[in-house]
Motif scaffolding. Structure first.
Motif, short mmCIF file in Angstrom:
data_model
loop_
_atom_site.label_atom_id
_atom_site.label_comp_id
_atom_site.label_asym_id
_atom_site.label_seq_id
_atom_site.Cartn_x
_atom_site.Cartn_y
_atom_site.Cartn_z
N PHE A 104 0.84 -1.19 0.00
CA PHE A 104 0.00 0.00 0.00
C PHE A 104 0.88 1.25 0.00
O PHE A 104 2.02 1.23 0.47
CB PHE A 104 -0.92 -0.02 1.22
CG PHE A 104 -1.98 -1.07 1.14
CD1 PHE A 104 -3.24 -0.77 0.62
CD2 PHE A 104 -1.74 -2.38 1.55
CE1 PHE A 104 -4.22 -1.75 0.53
CE2 PHE A 104 -2.72 -3.35 1.47
CZ PHE A 104 -3.97 -3.04 0.96
N PRO A 105 0.35 2.37 -0.51
CA PRO A 105 1.15 3.59 -0.58
C PRO A 105 1.55 4.13 0.80
O PRO A 105 0.81 4.00 1.77
CB PRO A 105 0.23 4.59 -1.27
CG PRO A 105 -0.75 3.75 -2.03
CD PRO A 105 -0.95 2.53 -1.18
N HIS A 106 2.74 4.73 0.85
CA HIS A 106 3.15 5.48 2.03
C HIS A 106 2.36 6.78 2.10
O HIS A 106 1.73 7.22 1.12
CB HIS A 106 4.65 5.81 1.96
CG HIS A 106 5.53 4.65 2.30
ND1 HIS A 106 6.10 4.48 3.54
CD2 HIS A 106 5.96 3.60 1.56
CE1 HIS A 106 6.83 3.39 3.55
NE2 HIS A 106 6.76 2.83 2.36
N LEU A 107 2.40 7.40 3.25
CA LEU A 107 1.77 8.70 3.41
C LEU A 107 2.39 9.69 2.42
O LEU A 107 3.62 9.72 2.26
CB LEU A 107 1.98 9.20 4.84
CG LEU A 107 1.23 10.48 5.25
CD1 LEU A 107 -0.27 10.20 5.33
CD2 LEU A 107 1.76 10.97 6.60
N PRO A 108 1.59 10.48 1.72
CA PRO A 108 2.16 11.47 0.79
C PRO A 108 3.18 12.36 1.49
O PRO A 108 2.95 12.83 2.61
CB PRO A 108 0.93 12.28 0.34
CG PRO A 108 -0.21 11.33 0.49
CD PRO A 108 0.10 10.50 1.69
N GLY A 109 4.32 12.54 0.84
CA GLY A 109 5.38 13.36 1.40
C GLY A 109 6.32 12.63 2.33
O GLY A 109 7.26 13.23 2.86
N ALA A 110 6.10 11.31 2.54
CA ALA A 110 6.98 10.55 3.42
C ALA A 110 8.39 10.49 2.84
O ALA A 110 8.61 10.57 1.64
CB ALA A 110 6.42 9.13 3.60
N GLU A 111 9.36 10.34 3.73
CA GLU A 111 10.77 10.30 3.32
C GLU A 111 11.02 9.10 2.40
O GLU A 111 10.51 8.00 2.65
CB GLU A 111 11.66 10.21 4.54
CG GLU A 111 13.15 10.24 4.23
CD GLU A 111 14.01 10.19 5.47
OE1 GLU A 111 15.24 10.12 5.33
OE2 GLU A 111 13.43 10.21 6.58
N PRO A 215 9.78 0.53 -1.18
CA PRO A 215 8.72 1.39 -0.63
C PRO A 215 7.80 1.89 -1.75
O PRO A 215 8.23 2.10 -2.87
CB PRO A 215 9.51 2.56 -0.02
CG PRO A 215 10.88 2.01 0.23
CD PRO A 215 11.13 1.03 -0.86
N ASN A 216 6.52 2.04 -1.40
CA ASN A 216 5.54 2.46 -2.40
C ASN A 216 5.16 3.92 -2.17
O ASN A 216 4.39 4.25 -1.27
CB ASN A 216 4.30 1.57 -2.32
CG ASN A 216 3.30 1.87 -3.44
OD1 ASN A 216 3.50 2.77 -4.24
ND2 ASN A 216 2.24 1.10 -3.49
N HIS A 217 5.73 4.79 -2.99
CA HIS A 217 5.42 6.22 -2.93
C HIS A 217 4.51 6.64 -4.09
O HIS A 217 4.35 7.83 -4.35
CB HIS A 217 6.70 7.05 -2.93
CG HIS A 217 7.50 6.90 -1.67
ND1 HIS A 217 7.31 7.70 -0.56
CD2 HIS A 217 8.47 6.01 -1.33
CE1 HIS A 217 8.15 7.33 0.39
NE2 HIS A 217 8.86 6.30 -0.04
N SER A 218 3.93 5.65 -4.76
CA SER A 218 2.96 5.94 -5.81
C SER A 218 1.58 6.10 -5.18
O SER A 218 1.39 5.82 -3.99
CB SER A 218 2.92 4.80 -6.83
OG SER A 218 2.13 3.72 -6.35
N PRO A 219 0.58 6.53 -5.93
CA PRO A 219 -0.78 6.62 -5.38
C PRO A 219 -1.56 5.31 -5.43
O PRO A 219 -2.72 5.27 -5.00
CB PRO A 219 -1.44 7.68 -6.27
CG PRO A 219 -0.74 7.55 -7.58
CD PRO A 219 0.67 7.16 -7.27
N ASN A 220 -0.93 4.25 -5.93
CA ASN A 220 -1.65 3.00 -6.21
C ASN A 220 -1.17 1.84 -5.34
O ASN A 220 -0.01 1.79 -4.94
CB ASN A 220 -1.47 2.62 -7.68
CG ASN A 220 -1.90 3.72 -8.62
OD1 ASN A 220 -3.01 4.24 -8.51
ND2 ASN A 220 -1.01 4.12 -9.53
#
Length: 261
Positions: A104-111, A215-220
């Motif tokens: 699942f995506p990380h919180l938007p703006g996460a490191e 890590p998943n920094h995408s919106p999907n």
């Protein structure tokens, strides 16, 4: 799917790098059936937040692991023929379940942290084995992408090329008992490769390749299914394969012998 014979070059690439990507190995029909089943489970069964660490380590949608829509990804696609091209005809134990691997995506703006890899079979306390234990329990991973991955840091399945032979030599020199202390902290021969591709692509991976999900920094949500494939001799050979990594791979042995590698 009939017989799928890998080329000599594909086998040499697998021998050198420890993994192989087969685009389009699984049909859209099978991919969609699996997605339908997974999404039904997510909506109907849901998830307990306290269970999330275990679900990440083992499998989401556990009640669907042996559902036909999941096992068909292996048994009605090119996956088994591809693997048999490497380990020999009729040498695999039948596939009866799969791991439903979601990221699942990380919180938007996460490191943005780099991926950190591992070898399977090392007990973490979350993956069904106690810390300090280790077991070489399968021959190779087969990872099927169930969603497109056009960019890195989207939960991509990630491998460290050539780490299989690196660790074969490492264990010969240091003994496999070092795994009692967990994942060895070593400098691997190559940096991690985050695999991109399309839904239906197959990644076949040697059991001794260091790997992870980036890590998943995408919106999907990243959807994938993972199968741990076992040679008929996996149980009897056991941990010996840490230091004799091609014992269960006659397709590779024959190619290396024929090409004089």
């Amino acid at each position: 799917m009939g017989d799928v014979q890998l080329t000599t070059q594909q086998k040499l690439d697998f021998y050198e790098n420890g993994f192989l990507i087969i685009p389009g190995a699984v049909s859209p029909f099978l991919v969609n059936a699996a997605l339908h089943t997974i999404n039904y489970s997510l909506g109907e069964e849901g998830m307990n937040k306290n269970d999330l660490p275990t679900l990440r380590a083992q499998s989401y949608c556990k009640e669907m692991r042996n559902a036909p829509a999941v096992t068909d990804l292996a048994n009605k696609s090119a996956m088994i023929p591809v693997m048999e091209s490497l380990v020999g005809k009729d040498n695999l134990i039948a596939v009866e379940s799969g791991q439903i691997a979601l990221r699942f995506p990380h919180l938007p703006g996460a490191e943005l942290n780099p991926p950190s890899g591992h070898l399977d079979g090392l007990g973490s306390g979350l993956n069904g084995s106690a810390k300090g234990t280790y077991r070489r329990g399968f021959t190779g991973l087969a990872v099927i992408l169930l969603s497109p991955l056009s960019d890195i840091y989207s939960g991509n399945f990630t491998v460290w090329p050539k780490s299989h032979t690196f660790f074969e030599n490492f264990f010969r020199e240091n003994g496999v008992e070092v795994l009692e202390n967990g994942m060895p902290k070593v400098d691997l021969p190559e940096p991690p490769l985050q695999i991109t591709g399309n839904a239906g692509d197959l990644v076949v991976v040697h059991h001794q390749v260091v790997h992870t999900a980036a890590p998943n920094h995408s919106p999907n949500i990243r959807y994938a299914a993972i199968f741990r494939l076992r040679h008929q001799q996996t149980s009897s050979l056991g941990n010996q394969a840490y230091t004799d990594i091609w014992r269960e791979w006659p397709g590779i042995q024959e190619t290396i012998s024929a090409t004089g590698q």
